[in-house]
Write a protein that holds these residues in place. Structure first.
Motif, mmCIF file in Angstrom:
data_model
loop_
_atom_site.group_PDB
_atom_site.id
_atom_site.type_symbol
_atom_site.label_atom_id
_atom_site.label_comp_id
_atom_site.label_asym_id
_atom_site.label_seq_id
_atom_site.Cartn_x
_atom_site.Cartn_y
_atom_site.Cartn_z
ATOM 1 N N HIS A 1 0.851 -1.195 0.000
ATOM 2 C CA HIS A 1 0.000 0.000 0.000
ATOM 3 C C HIS A 1 0.887 1.245 0.000
ATOM 4 O O HIS A 1 0.719 2.148 -0.812
ATOM 5 N N TYR A 2 1.841 1.266 0.940
ATOM 6 C CA TYR A 2 2.824 2.348 0.994
ATOM 7 C C TYR A 2 4.218 1.749 0.818
ATOM 8 O O TYR A 2 4.475 0.630 1.260
ATOM 9 N N ALA A 3 5.110 2.516 0.198
ATOM 10 C CA ALA A 3 6.459 2.002 -0.022
ATOM 11 C C ALA A 3 7.489 3.116 0.082
ATOM 12 O O ALA A 3 7.223 4.267 -0.293
ATOM 13 N N LEU A 4 8.663 2.762 0.617
ATOM 14 C CA LEU A 4 9.840 3.611 0.538
ATOM 15 C C LEU A 4 10.568 3.220 -0.744
ATOM 16 O O LEU A 4 10.893 2.041 -0.936
ATOM 17 N N VAL B 1 12.878 -1.110 -3.054
ATOM 18 C CA VAL B 1 11.529 -0.665 -2.724
ATOM 19 C C VAL B 1 11.106 -1.454 -1.487
ATOM 20 O O VAL B 1 11.098 -2.687 -1.499
ATOM 21 N N PHE B 2 10.759 -0.750 -0.416
ATOM 22 C CA PHE B 2 10.494 -1.394 0.868
ATOM 23 C C PHE B 2 9.097 -1.039 1.366
ATOM 24 O O PHE B 2 8.670 0.117 1.264
ATOM 25 N N GLU B 3 8.414 -2.021 1.919
ATOM 26 C CA GLU B 3 7.069 -1.768 2.443
ATOM 27 C C GLU B 3 7.153 -0.964 3.734
ATOM 28 O O GLU B 3 7.950 -1.274 4.621
ATOM 29 N N VAL B 4 6.337 0.076 3.837
ATOM 30 C CA VAL B 4 6.293 0.904 5.039
ATOM 31 C C VAL B 4 4.847 1.098 5.471
ATOM 32 O O VAL B 4 3.912 0.854 4.704
ATOM 33 N N TYR B 5 4.708 1.559 6.720
ATOM 34 C CA TYR B 5 3.384 1.787 7.301
ATOM 35 C C TYR B 5 3.374 3.155 7.979
ATOM 36 O O TYR B 5 4.406 3.616 8.484
#
Length: 241
Positions: free
Chosen positions: A123-126, A144-148
């Motif tokens: 949903h959100y990514a760095l 590309v890393f998943e973030v919250y």
């Protein structure tokens, strides 16, 4: 209709749909930042991640074949050019970290040897992009890393990320308590395999979704620790020092 005809109809339909995919008129993954910048790091909200059926173009393939044929001698082996499938993504800018995105919707392309990008379901990514003098803007090592989202208005990665991303496995990532908001709750037991041959994978899941990174809550786990997106970028740019 027999199964063979049904399969062919489905295949043709899929091809037609893929070819008919329309891209936004303002799509520009070749220039996500000004020309004088060479790195761009930001947090974005996924708009789309799509396979680019136009790559490689027939002109590109023909051109590469012509170059190969003109450069080889009689004793040379035939050179076969291979192309990793290209995926084009758009993320809505949520937090600038490094660089100056040229617009609110940041576009970028990535080439995958096998399968679709893992971040297709984020949903959100760095996202960290670097500009190569010959290849243009790239996401090095699929960075590309998943973030919250967090309670203090920032974004953070969740859990023991050194074990979660190949790109971070050689880094010592300093984790801290993160006030995720809303709380990050993972139904990790649903990920367990029923196959005895996957027991090592199941053990990895048990270890990963455990204290001190997660608090087990019945069939699920609540994320307690992680690293803020900004701090991870600083760590990556310092080569983990």
């Amino acid at each position: 209709m027999n199964l063979s005809n049904a399969f062919l109809l489905t295949l043709v339909s899929c091809v037609i749909v893929a070819c008919a995919t329309t891209w936004p008129s303002d799509l520009d993954w070749n220039a996500p930042a000004p020309n004088n910048e060479n790195i761009l790091a930001f947090v974005g909200e996924k708009v789309f991640v799509r396979f680019d059926s136009s790559f490689p173009s027939e002109e590109r393939v023909s051109s590469d074949k012509a170059k190969n044929n003109s450069s080889k001698n009689e004793d040379d082996e035939i050179v076969v050019s291979s192309y990793n499938p290209r995926f084009i993504s758009r993320f809505l800018l949520k937090e600038k970290i490094i660089g100056t995105p040229l617009k609110e919707n940041v576009d970028f392309a990535i080439h995958r040897h096998v399968g679709v990008p893992e971040f297709e379901n984020y949903h959100y990514a760095l996202i960290v992009l670097e500009k190569d003098l010959t290849e243009g803007w790239q996401a090095p090592d699929d960075s590309v890393f998943e973030v919250y989202p967090t309670a203090n208005g920032q974004y953070a990665l969740c859990g023991n990320v050194s074990d979660d991303y190949i790109e971070l496995e050689n880094l010592t990532v300093p984790l801290e308590d993160i006030p995720f908001s809303p709380p990050v709750i993972i139904d990790w037991r649903s990920k367990l395999s029923q196959s005895p041959s996957d027991e090592s994978y199941n053990q990895y899941l048990r270890d990963f979704y455990s204290e001190p990174w997660f608090e087990e809550k019945g069939e699920k786990a609540k994320c307690l620790k992680g690293i803020y997106a900004k701090k991870l970028v600083e760590l990556l740019l310092s080569d983990g020092k």
